[in-house]
Design a protein around this motif. Sequence first.
Motif, PDB file in Angstrom:
ATOM      1  N   ARG A 104       3.559 -12.484 -76.024  1.00  0.00           N
ATOM      2  CA  ARG A 104       2.679 -12.779 -74.883  1.00  0.00           C
ATOM      3  C   ARG A 104       1.488 -11.835 -74.864  1.00  0.00           C
ATOM      4  O   ARG A 104       0.340 -12.264 -74.676  1.00  0.00           O
ATOM      5  CB  ARG A 104       3.457 -12.656 -73.564  1.00  0.00           C
ATOM      6  N   ASN A 105       1.759 -10.547 -75.056  1.00  0.00           N
ATOM      7  CA  ASN A 105       0.678  -9.557 -75.041  1.00  0.00           C
ATOM      8  C   ASN A 105      -0.316  -9.797 -76.169  1.00  0.00           C
ATOM      9  O   ASN A 105      -1.539  -9.652 -75.986  1.00  0.00           O
ATOM     10  CB  ASN A 105       1.260  -8.142 -75.146  1.00  0.00           C
ATOM     11  N   TYR A 106       0.192 -10.161 -77.353  1.00  0.00           N
ATOM     12  CA  TYR A 106      -0.693 -10.385 -78.495  1.00  0.00           C
ATOM     13  C   TYR A 106      -1.592 -11.591 -78.256  1.00  0.00           C
ATOM     14  O   TYR A 106      -2.786 -11.560 -78.545  1.00  0.00           O
ATOM     15  CB  TYR A 106       0.137 -10.587 -79.763  1.00  0.00           C
ATOM     16  N   ARG A 107      -1.028 -12.656 -77.712  1.00  0.00           N
ATOM     17  CA  ARG A 107      -1.830 -13.855 -77.432  1.00  0.00           C
ATOM     18  C   ARG A 107      -2.888 -13.568 -76.379  1.00  0.00           C
ATOM     19  O   ARG A 107      -4.022 -14.065 -76.468  1.00  0.00           O
ATOM     20  CB  ARG A 107      -0.906 -15.002 -77.008  1.00  0.00           C
ATOM     21  N   THR A 108      -2.521 -12.769 -75.383  1.00  0.00           N
ATOM     22  CA  THR A 108      -3.502 -12.374 -74.365  1.00  0.00           C
ATOM     23  C   THR A 108      -4.621 -11.543 -74.985  1.00  0.00           C
ATOM     24  O   THR A 108      -5.808 -11.744 -74.686  1.00  0.00           O
ATOM     25  CB  THR A 108      -2.815 -11.571 -73.246  1.00  0.00           C
ATOM     26  N   PHE A 109      -4.255 -10.604 -75.857  1.00  0.00           N
ATOM     27  CA  PHE A 109      -5.242  -9.768 -76.538  1.00  0.00           C
ATOM     28  C   PHE A 109      -6.211 -10.626 -77.349  1.00  0.00           C
ATOM     29  O   PHE A 109      -7.437 -10.419 -77.302  1.00  0.00           O
ATOM     30  CB  PHE A 109      -4.526  -8.762 -77.452  1.00  0.00           C
ATOM     31  N   CYS A 110      -5.682 -11.596 -78.082  1.00  0.00           N
ATOM     32  CA  CYS A 110      -6.535 -12.462 -78.902  1.00  0.00           C
ATOM     33  C   CYS A 110      -7.476 -13.297 -78.035  1.00  0.00           C
ATOM     34  O   CYS A 110      -8.659 -13.464 -78.356  1.00  0.00           O
ATOM     35  CB  CYS A 110      -5.678 -13.378 -79.777  1.00  0.00           C
ATOM     36  N   ALA A 111      -6.954 -13.800 -76.920  1.00  0.00           N
ATOM     37  CA  ALA A 111      -7.780 -14.607 -76.028  1.00  0.00           C
ATOM     38  C   ALA A 111      -8.918 -13.783 -75.430  1.00  0.00           C
ATOM     39  O   ALA A 111     -10.067 -14.253 -75.335  1.00  0.00           O
ATOM     40  CB  ALA A 111      -6.917 -15.201 -74.922  1.00  0.00           C
ATOM     41  N   LEU A 112      -8.616 -12.552 -75.042  1.00  0.00           N
ATOM     42  CA  LEU A 112      -9.636 -11.690 -74.441  1.00  0.00           C
ATOM     43  C   LEU A 112     -10.685 -11.246 -75.446  1.00  0.00           C
ATOM     44  O   LEU A 112     -11.820 -10.904 -75.068  1.00  0.00           O
ATOM     45  CB  LEU A 112      -8.976 -10.461 -73.807  1.00  0.00           C
ATOM     46  N   ASN A 113     -10.329 -11.241 -76.722  1.00  0.00           N
ATOM     47  CA  ASN A 113     -11.253 -10.780 -77.763  1.00  0.00           C
ATOM     48  C   ASN A 113     -11.791 -11.921 -78.631  1.00  0.00           C
ATOM     49  O   ASN A 113     -12.347 -11.668 -79.707  1.00  0.00           O
ATOM     50  CB  ASN A 113     -10.549  -9.741 -78.641  1.00  0.00           C
ATOM     51  N   ASN A 114     -11.605 -13.152 -78.143  1.00  0.00           N
ATOM     52  CA  ASN A 114     -12.100 -14.336 -78.860  1.00  0.00           C
ATOM     53  C   ASN A 114     -11.638 -14.373 -80.309  1.00  0.00           C
ATOM     54  O   ASN A 114     -12.395 -14.690 -81.221  1.00  0.00           O
ATOM     55  CB  ASN A 114     -13.635 -14.396 -78.802  1.00  0.00           C
TER      56      ASN A 114
ATOM     57  N   VAL B  19      12.092  -8.222 -76.444  1.00  0.00           N
ATOM     58  CA  VAL B  19      10.951  -7.416 -76.884  1.00  0.00           C
ATOM     59  C   VAL B  19       9.944  -8.286 -77.631  1.00  0.00           C
ATOM     60  O   VAL B  19       8.729  -8.212 -77.387  1.00  0.00           O
ATOM     61  CB  VAL B  19      11.431  -6.241 -77.767  1.00  0.00           C
ATOM     62  N   LEU B  20      10.425  -9.129 -78.530  1.00  0.00           N
ATOM     63  CA  LEU B  20       9.512  -9.981 -79.300  1.00  0.00           C
ATOM     64  C   LEU B  20       8.763 -10.958 -78.395  1.00  0.00           C
ATOM     65  O   LEU B  20       7.564 -11.206 -78.602  1.00  0.00           O
ATOM     66  CB  LEU B  20      10.295 -10.733 -80.374  1.00  0.00           C
ATOM     67  N   GLU B  21       9.438 -11.497 -77.397  1.00  0.00           N
ATOM     68  CA  GLU B  21       8.762 -12.400 -76.453  1.00  0.00           C
ATOM     69  C   GLU B  21       7.656 -11.680 -75.699  1.00  0.00           C
ATOM     70  O   GLU B  21       6.565 -12.218 -75.505  1.00  0.00           O
ATOM     71  CB  GLU B  21       9.783 -12.981 -75.484  1.00  0.00           C
ATOM     72  N   MET B  22       7.931 -10.458 -75.252  1.00  0.00           N
ATOM     73  CA  MET B  22       6.933  -9.692 -74.525  1.00  0.00           C
ATOM     74  C   MET B  22       5.736  -9.362 -75.408  1.00  0.00           C
ATOM     75  O   MET B  22       4.577  -9.525 -75.015  1.00  0.00           O
ATOM     76  CB  MET B  22       7.569  -8.413 -73.984  1.00  0.00           C
ATOM     77  N   LEU B  23       6.000  -8.924 -76.645  1.00  0.00           N
ATOM     78  CA  LEU B  23       4.910  -8.586 -77.561  1.00  0.00           C
ATOM     79  C   LEU B  23       4.105  -9.821 -77.952  1.00  0.00           C
ATOM     80  O   LEU B  23       2.883  -9.738 -78.128  1.00  0.00           O
ATOM     81  CB  LEU B  23       5.474  -7.896 -78.801  1.00  0.00           C
TER      82      LEU B  23
END
Length: 313
Positions: free
Chosen positions: A253-263, A247-251
Motif C-alpha cells: 500500500r505504501n509503495y503504491r501511494t509513493f508511486c502515485a504521489l511521484n507520478n 507486513v507485505l500488505e502494508m508495504l
Amino acid sequence: MPKIRAESTSRRTRDETAKAASTVSQAIQFDKSFGQHILKNPLIVNGIIEKAGLRNTDTVLEIGPGTGNLTMKLLEASKKVVACEVDVRLVAELQKRVMGTPYQRNLEILVGDVLKADLPFFDVCVANMPYQISSPFVFKLLLHRPFFRCAVLMFQKEFAQRLYAKPGDPAYCRLSVNTQLLARVDHLMKVGRNNFRPPPQVESAVVRIEPRNPPPPINFQEWDGLVRITFVRKNKTLHAAFMSSAVLEMLDRNYRTFCALNNTELPEGFEIKPLVEQILEASGFSEKRARLMDTDDFLRLLEAFNNEGVHFA
C-alpha cells in the motif's frame, strides 16, 4: 496546565520548614494510581543532584516533586525550578515547604498531567518518574524543542535497563533502539525499594539521558515503523520478519501511494515481495536479527528501503 507560584505569609527558618513538611507528609495517604512513592534517602537525593551537573543559571523541570525532598535541593543548586504535579494535595505541601524560605520566588508549580501539557523551557530535567507514564514521557521529552542539556530520571529498574541495553543484551528491544537513536543513555545508580515511602513493589534505577543535537535527519514515525516490524520477533531473521502477509500488505500500500504521489508508473503485474527480498539481499540484512543490530544498522536498512521507494509511514 495552570500555574501556581508559592507566596509567603510568614517567615520560618529552613529547618523548621523541612521539619513541618516531613511531619505533614507522613500523614498523607499516597495515591498508588499516581505512582506516588516519595524518595526519602538524602544520599540518593544528593547523588541525583550531583549527576545532573546543575549550574546556578539553569532552569530545572521536575516531574512528580511529591513533598519536595528533591525539589529543595534543586532550588539550592539552580536558578529556577518548574515542578509538575498532578495531585493538588502534594501541591499544597510543596507550597508550604518553600514558604518563608529564600527559594519561594524561584519555584513555579504546574498543576496537571504532564503528558497532556506543553513542556516549558528548561535546561535540565530531573524526575522520580511515576512508572506508568515512563515510556510516553521519555519520547515526549526527546521530541521536545528547544533542546535541553540532559535529563536525570529514576525509573523502574527493568524499564531503565531497556533504555540503555546494547545489541545482544536480553533487555534490548524496540525501546532501546528508539531511545538510543535520539539520545545517549547512561546508567547511573540502582535504588532499592526501601529508599521510598511507601516502598514500591519493584527496584528502581537512575539514568542520564543526553539528547543528540542535531538529531538524525530522518522521519521518526517511519523509523519507528521499520523498527516495530523487526522487533515483533527479534530473534527471527529480517527476511522472516518482512515476509509476513500483514507486513507485505502494508508495504505494498505504501509503495503504491509513493508511486502515485511521484507520478511513477507501476510495472505490469507488480508484486512487493520480490522487491523487499531484493532490498534485504542487496543490503546484506536478509539473515540479520534485530536483537543484534545497532542504530547504525537500522539507519542503513531504512536508507536501503527508502532508496527503492519503500516506506514505513
